[in-house]
Design a protein around this motif. Structure first.
Motif, PDB file in Angstrom:
ATOM      1  N   ILE B  32      15.369   2.928  69.066  1.00 16.24           N
ATOM      2  CA  ILE B  32      14.948   4.058  69.909  1.00 16.24           C
ATOM      3  C   ILE B  32      15.390   5.368  69.267  1.00 16.24           C
ATOM      4  O   ILE B  32      16.509   5.482  68.769  1.00 16.24           O
ATOM      5  N   TYR B  33      14.486   6.322  69.270  1.00 12.30           N
ATOM      6  CA  TYR B  33      14.819   7.664  68.763  1.00 12.30           C
ATOM      7  C   TYR B  33      14.782   8.640  69.935  1.00 12.30           C
ATOM      8  O   TYR B  33      13.753   8.833  70.561  1.00 12.30           O
ATOM      9  N   ASP B  34      15.953   9.208  70.227  1.00  2.00           N
ATOM     10  CA  ASP B  34      16.037  10.217  71.295  1.00  2.00           C
ATOM     11  C   ASP B  34      16.906  11.357  70.765  1.00  2.00           C
ATOM     12  O   ASP B  34      16.507  12.006  69.816  1.00  2.00           O
ATOM     13  N   HIS B  35      18.103  11.524  71.377  1.00  2.00           N
ATOM     14  CA  HIS B  35      18.997  12.560  70.842  1.00  2.00           C
ATOM     15  C   HIS B  35      19.425  12.183  69.425  1.00  2.00           C
ATOM     16  O   HIS B  35      19.784  13.036  68.626  1.00  2.00           O
ATOM     17  N   ASN B  36      19.421  10.859  69.160  1.00  2.00           N
ATOM     18  CA  ASN B  36      19.891  10.396  67.855  1.00  2.00           C
ATOM     19  C   ASN B  36      18.889  10.676  66.740  1.00  2.00           C
ATOM     20  O   ASN B  36      19.166  10.431  65.577  1.00  2.00           O
ATOM     21  N   LEU B  37      17.716  11.177  67.101  1.00  2.00           N
ATOM     22  CA  LEU B  37      16.697  11.434  66.077  1.00  2.00           C
ATOM     23  C   LEU B  37      17.222  12.416  65.034  1.00  2.00           C
ATOM     24  O   LEU B  37      17.021  12.247  63.833  1.00  2.00           O
ATOM     25  N   LEU B  38      17.954  13.424  65.521  1.00  2.00           N
ATOM     26  CA  LEU B  38      18.513  14.409  64.588  1.00  2.00           C
ATOM     27  C   LEU B  38      19.583  13.776  63.712  1.00  2.00           C
ATOM     28  O   LEU B  38      19.708  14.126  62.536  1.00  2.00           O
ATOM     29  N   ASP B  39      20.366  12.847  64.303  1.00  2.00           N
ATOM     30  CA  ASP B  39      21.371  12.141  63.488  1.00  2.00           C
ATOM     31  C   ASP B  39      20.680  11.435  62.328  1.00  2.00           C
ATOM     32  O   ASP B  39      21.149  11.462  61.192  1.00  2.00           O
ATOM     33  N   GLU B  40      19.562  10.787  62.669  1.00  2.00           N
ATOM     34  CA  GLU B  40      18.814  10.042  61.643  1.00  2.00           C
ATOM     35  C   GLU B  40      18.279  10.985  60.558  1.00  2.00           C
ATOM     36  O   GLU B  40      18.377  10.706  59.382  1.00  2.00           O
ATOM     37  N   ASN B  48      24.526  18.302  57.811  1.00  2.00           N
ATOM     38  CA  ASN B  48      25.568  18.244  58.827  1.00  2.00           C
ATOM     39  C   ASN B  48      24.894  18.372  60.198  1.00  2.00           C
ATOM     40  O   ASN B  48      24.401  19.442  60.554  1.00  2.00           O
ATOM     41  N   VAL B  49      24.888  17.277  60.963  1.00  2.00           N
ATOM     42  CA  VAL B  49      24.110  17.251  62.202  1.00  2.00           C
ATOM     43  C   VAL B  49      24.630  18.246  63.247  1.00  2.00           C
ATOM     44  O   VAL B  49      23.867  18.737  64.088  1.00  2.00           O
ATOM     45  N   GLN B  50      25.931  18.558  63.169  1.00  2.00           N
ATOM     46  CA  GLN B  50      26.485  19.494  64.163  1.00  2.00           C
ATOM     47  C   GLN B  50      25.825  20.873  64.092  1.00  2.00           C
ATOM     48  O   GLN B  50      25.738  21.584  65.084  1.00  2.00           O
ATOM     49  N   LYS B  51      25.382  21.224  62.891  1.00  3.90           N
ATOM     50  CA  LYS B  51      24.715  22.527  62.733  1.00  3.90           C
ATOM     51  C   LYS B  51      23.321  22.520  63.375  1.00  3.90           C
ATOM     52  O   LYS B  51      22.754  23.561  63.663  1.00  3.90           O
ATOM     53  N   LEU B  52      22.770  21.321  63.528  1.00  6.71           N
ATOM     54  CA  LEU B  52      21.379  21.221  63.999  1.00  6.71           C
ATOM     55  C   LEU B  52      21.277  20.987  65.509  1.00  6.71           C
ATOM     56  O   LEU B  52      20.294  21.371  66.131  1.00  6.71           O
ATOM     57  N   ASN B  53      22.313  20.336  66.064  1.00 11.11           N
ATOM     58  CA  ASN B  53      22.235  19.862  67.457  1.00 11.11           C
ATOM     59  C   ASN B  53      21.846  20.919  68.481  1.00 11.11           C
ATOM     60  O   ASN B  53      21.067  20.652  69.392  1.00 11.11           O
ATOM     61  N   LYS B  54      22.384  22.128  68.322  1.00 12.21           N
ATOM     62  CA  LYS B  54      22.150  23.126  69.378  1.00 12.21           C
ATOM     63  C   LYS B  54      20.693  23.629  69.418  1.00 12.21           C
ATOM     64  O   LYS B  54      20.311  24.339  70.339  1.00 12.21           O
ATOM     65  N   TYR B  55      19.910  23.250  68.413  1.00 12.34           N
ATOM     66  CA  TYR B  55      18.506  23.692  68.402  1.00 12.34           C
ATOM     67  C   TYR B  55      17.543  22.560  68.761  1.00 12.34           C
ATOM     68  O   TYR B  55      16.327  22.717  68.690  1.00 12.34           O
TER      69      TYR B  55
END
Lengths: 452, 198
Positions: B32-40, B48-55
């Protein structure tokens, strides 16, 4: 006349709002609004075929003066500024030719190698390179390649590319202000008011050079902590791509370099040789296409024709304001507000242009302001060139303050985001706004001291 | 699994859509791809996923964004495009998966294996669920529903030609409050099986 004036303003405001809303591609907007200007303002409002002909300005292309000016450069007629369009098109062809053979990537890699891939020297040399390249080439191309190489080097050398990209963007905009062909507002100002490449270099160029020194120091101190950890890092140079690996076509590379140097030489000397920027643009485009051989079509296809169409539509809309006398009203208003005080007038032009350009496209703004400063010079008795330099610095530098102020900012932040480094407004403005303010203060003081 | 199956599930906030998607992924044994899509995306590209999460899954800020020659300064837009490209690549590779939101019903509309679902819920049921799951007060739950649905609508409608939640553009639209979450999942599971055996 009043009806035509209202229509002209209405079309202009709608055009600006639609550009800001960014829903429809901007060339469709200006072309659509340009068509409406011809139809409603000149047709319905003024009933004037002369205004249509004057604004389309096609006859100008078929005059000798358009290609060669034996004497002093003269002010061109109003309406569509074909010299700007032909010159920009020519430069686009040349730049695409250079990009095809790998010129820009080679140059970036060469400089990185020259400074032994040390982060702080790369940071400083890339700022200077960005400034110098943007003096002759459009800032979008400069940043496109520079930011891409910066991202690549950042991965290989393990540093944060964001400070470097922000500094490169700022210096590209600053470099663009130094010459007539650097930033589109300068090309429009130069061709509309009859100033040469040398005129810009001796005036805005000097301001930009002084500002560059200050800005390099500013960015160094602003970002030095970001690079502090990289000082002692060992770099295995053998694993890095060589500058030569960037060259895709050795013969083409040599030819492109020669064409670029010839273009620079022609631009620097155009006031002496009498060759106009339209001539230079057309000739370098033709030479690039002929020497590109079988790649000519590929080069031609990559030319950003949308920007050229955007310019054409824009000039028609601004022509509507000009022909209906609206811009004279604006000039009269600025004259009244400043009470005829030259210092106040120049300060208004620099700072209002800068603030406007930080949020809206500086090309339509400068195109609109040119007839305004022309009228101001005639009615208020101020040297037109001083107002032109003020407008140039205001529009070129103001755009540096925000991520949307200039095209280079948009491209640079986009390249960074695609590489996993999104840059929000806060991060961008934190350093760009003070840097912009510094250059604007330098420009204002310089113009006051030198010309008044 | 022989045939490709892509379950795209969009949802109103508080409808339990995410829970339904997670259960469907379990039942069909799909990633399943949800919030974890950005991690992937970040893992694949070394970001660095932390830089992307807020967007993530946010609309671009209209008056603070500009596009030039296909480039956009908007972090939200750039990150959305990265996610869309990631989904396209996954679909192109033939992988079967469940994806929550992210305009997936439009981005992957050309894939035969796509089943697009939109989950809505009764207002009271949604408020109760948000109160229970998030521990919010009623007022906070109402505000959260209004805020999240607006964000999702704006995000979706900016990038897609079709309107968020417009039943004409989804294969299946369900109100999860009518049957309850478990029976809704059973119903969708049966439908998907029928549909894929067709």
């Amino acid at each position: 006349m009043l009806f035509a004036q209202v229509l002209a303003v209405l079309i202009f405001v709608v055009m600006f709002l639609m550009i800001i809303m960014d829903k429809i591609e901007r060339h469709y907007i200006t072309l659509g609004c340009g068509f409406l200007t011809l139809l409603l303002v000149f047709g319905l409002g003024l009933h004037s075929m002369t205004a249509v002909i004057k604004t389309l300005n096609v006859q100008n292309i078929f005059t000798l003066d358009f290609w060669y000016q034996a004497g002093e450069a003269s002010e061109s007629s109003s309406g569509i500024n074909w010299a700007t369009i032909i010159f920009i098109a020519g430069m686009m062809v040349m730049v695409e030719g250079m990009a095809r053979v790998g010129f820009f990537r080679w140059l970036c890699m060469r400089i990185a190698k020259l400074v032994n891939y040390k982060t702080v020297p790369i940071f400083i040399t890339f700022m200077i390179m960005s400034f110098v390249l943007a003096m002759f080439i459009d800032s979008i191309t400069v940043i496109l390649f520079l930011a891409a190489v910066t991202v690549e080097l950042a991965q290989l050398l393990d540093f944060n590319p964001v400070p470097m990209i922000l500094a490169e963007i700022f210096c590209a905009n600053l470099g663009g202000s130094a010459t007539m062909c650097g930033d589109p507002p300068n090309i429009i100002i130069g061709t509309s008011l009859g100033y040469s490449f040398a005129d810009f270099v001796m005036n805005t160029g000097v301001i930009a050079a002084v500002s560059l020194v200050v800005i390099v120091v500013f960015f160094y101190f602003a970002f030095r902590r970001e690079f502090a950890g990289n000082k002692d890092k060992k770099i295995d140079i053998s694993k890095l791509p060589t500058p030569e690996s960037a060259i895709k076509d050795k013969v083409g590379f040599g030819i492109s370099t020669v064409i670029f140097l010839c273009a620079v030489a022609m631009l620097v000397t155009h006031a002496m040789t009498g060759l106009t920027v339209a001539f230079i643009g057309l000739s370098i485009a033709l030479v690039t296409l002929v020497t590109s051989g079988k790649y000519a079509l590929e080069v031609l296809k990559k030319v950003d024709y949308k920007t050229l169409l955007f310019f054409i539509g824009l000039f028609v809309v601004v022509g509507g304001l000009e022909q209906t006398g609206i811009l004279e009203v604006v000039a009269g208003f600025i004259g009244d507000v400043s009470g005829g005080n030259a210092m106040l007038m120049i300060a208004i032009i620099i700072w209002v242009s800068a603030i406007a350009s930080a949020f809206i496209d500086n090309i339509p703004f400068s195109a609109t302001m040119i007839p305004v400063i022309d009228t101001l010079a005639k009615t208020q008795g101020i040297d037109l060139s001083v107002l032109a330099w003020a407008l140039s610095m205001g529009t070129d530098i103001g755009g540096s303050a925000t991520p949307i102020g200039a095209s280079a900012n948009v491209v640079g932040t986009s390249v960074a985001a695609k590489a996993g480094h999104p840059i929000g407004w806060g991060e961008y403005c934190k350093k760009a706004v003070p840097a912009t303010a510094i250059v604007l203060v330098i420009s204002t003081v310089f113009i006051f001291v030198r010309y008044l | 699994m022989g045939k490709q199956l892509i379950i795209s599930l969009s949802r109103e906030y508080g409808s339990g859509g995410h829970f339904i998607a997670a259960q469907l992924a379990k039942r069909f044994e799909l990633p399943i791809y949800d919030h974890n899509l950005l991690d992937e995306v970040a893992r694949e590209k070394g970001f660095n996923v932390q830089k992307l999460n807020k967007y993530d899954e946010l609309p671009k800020k209209k008056f603070l964004s500009r596009s030039v020659r296909g480039f956009s300064n908007s972090p939200e837009e750039n990150i959305a495009m990265m996610q869309f490209d990631f989904l396209r690549d996954k679909a192109k590779s033939g992988e079967s998966f469940v994806v929550v939101g992210r305009c997936s019903e439009s981005v992957l509309q050309d894939y035969e294996g796509l089943i697009s679902i939109f989950i809505i819920g009764d207002r009271e049921a949604k408020i109760k669920r948000v109160e229970n799951v998030r521990g919010f007060s009623r007022k906070a739950a109402e505000e959260a529903i209004a805020r999240h649905d607006k964000t999702r609508r704006d995000y979706h409608n900016h990038y897609c030609d079709i309107k968020w939640g417009d039943a004409r553009h989804y294969e299946l639209c369900m109100n999860s409050s009518k049957l309850g979450l478990e029976r809704t999942i059973d119903f969708i599971e049966t439908y998907i099986k029928e549909r894929t055996e067709k």
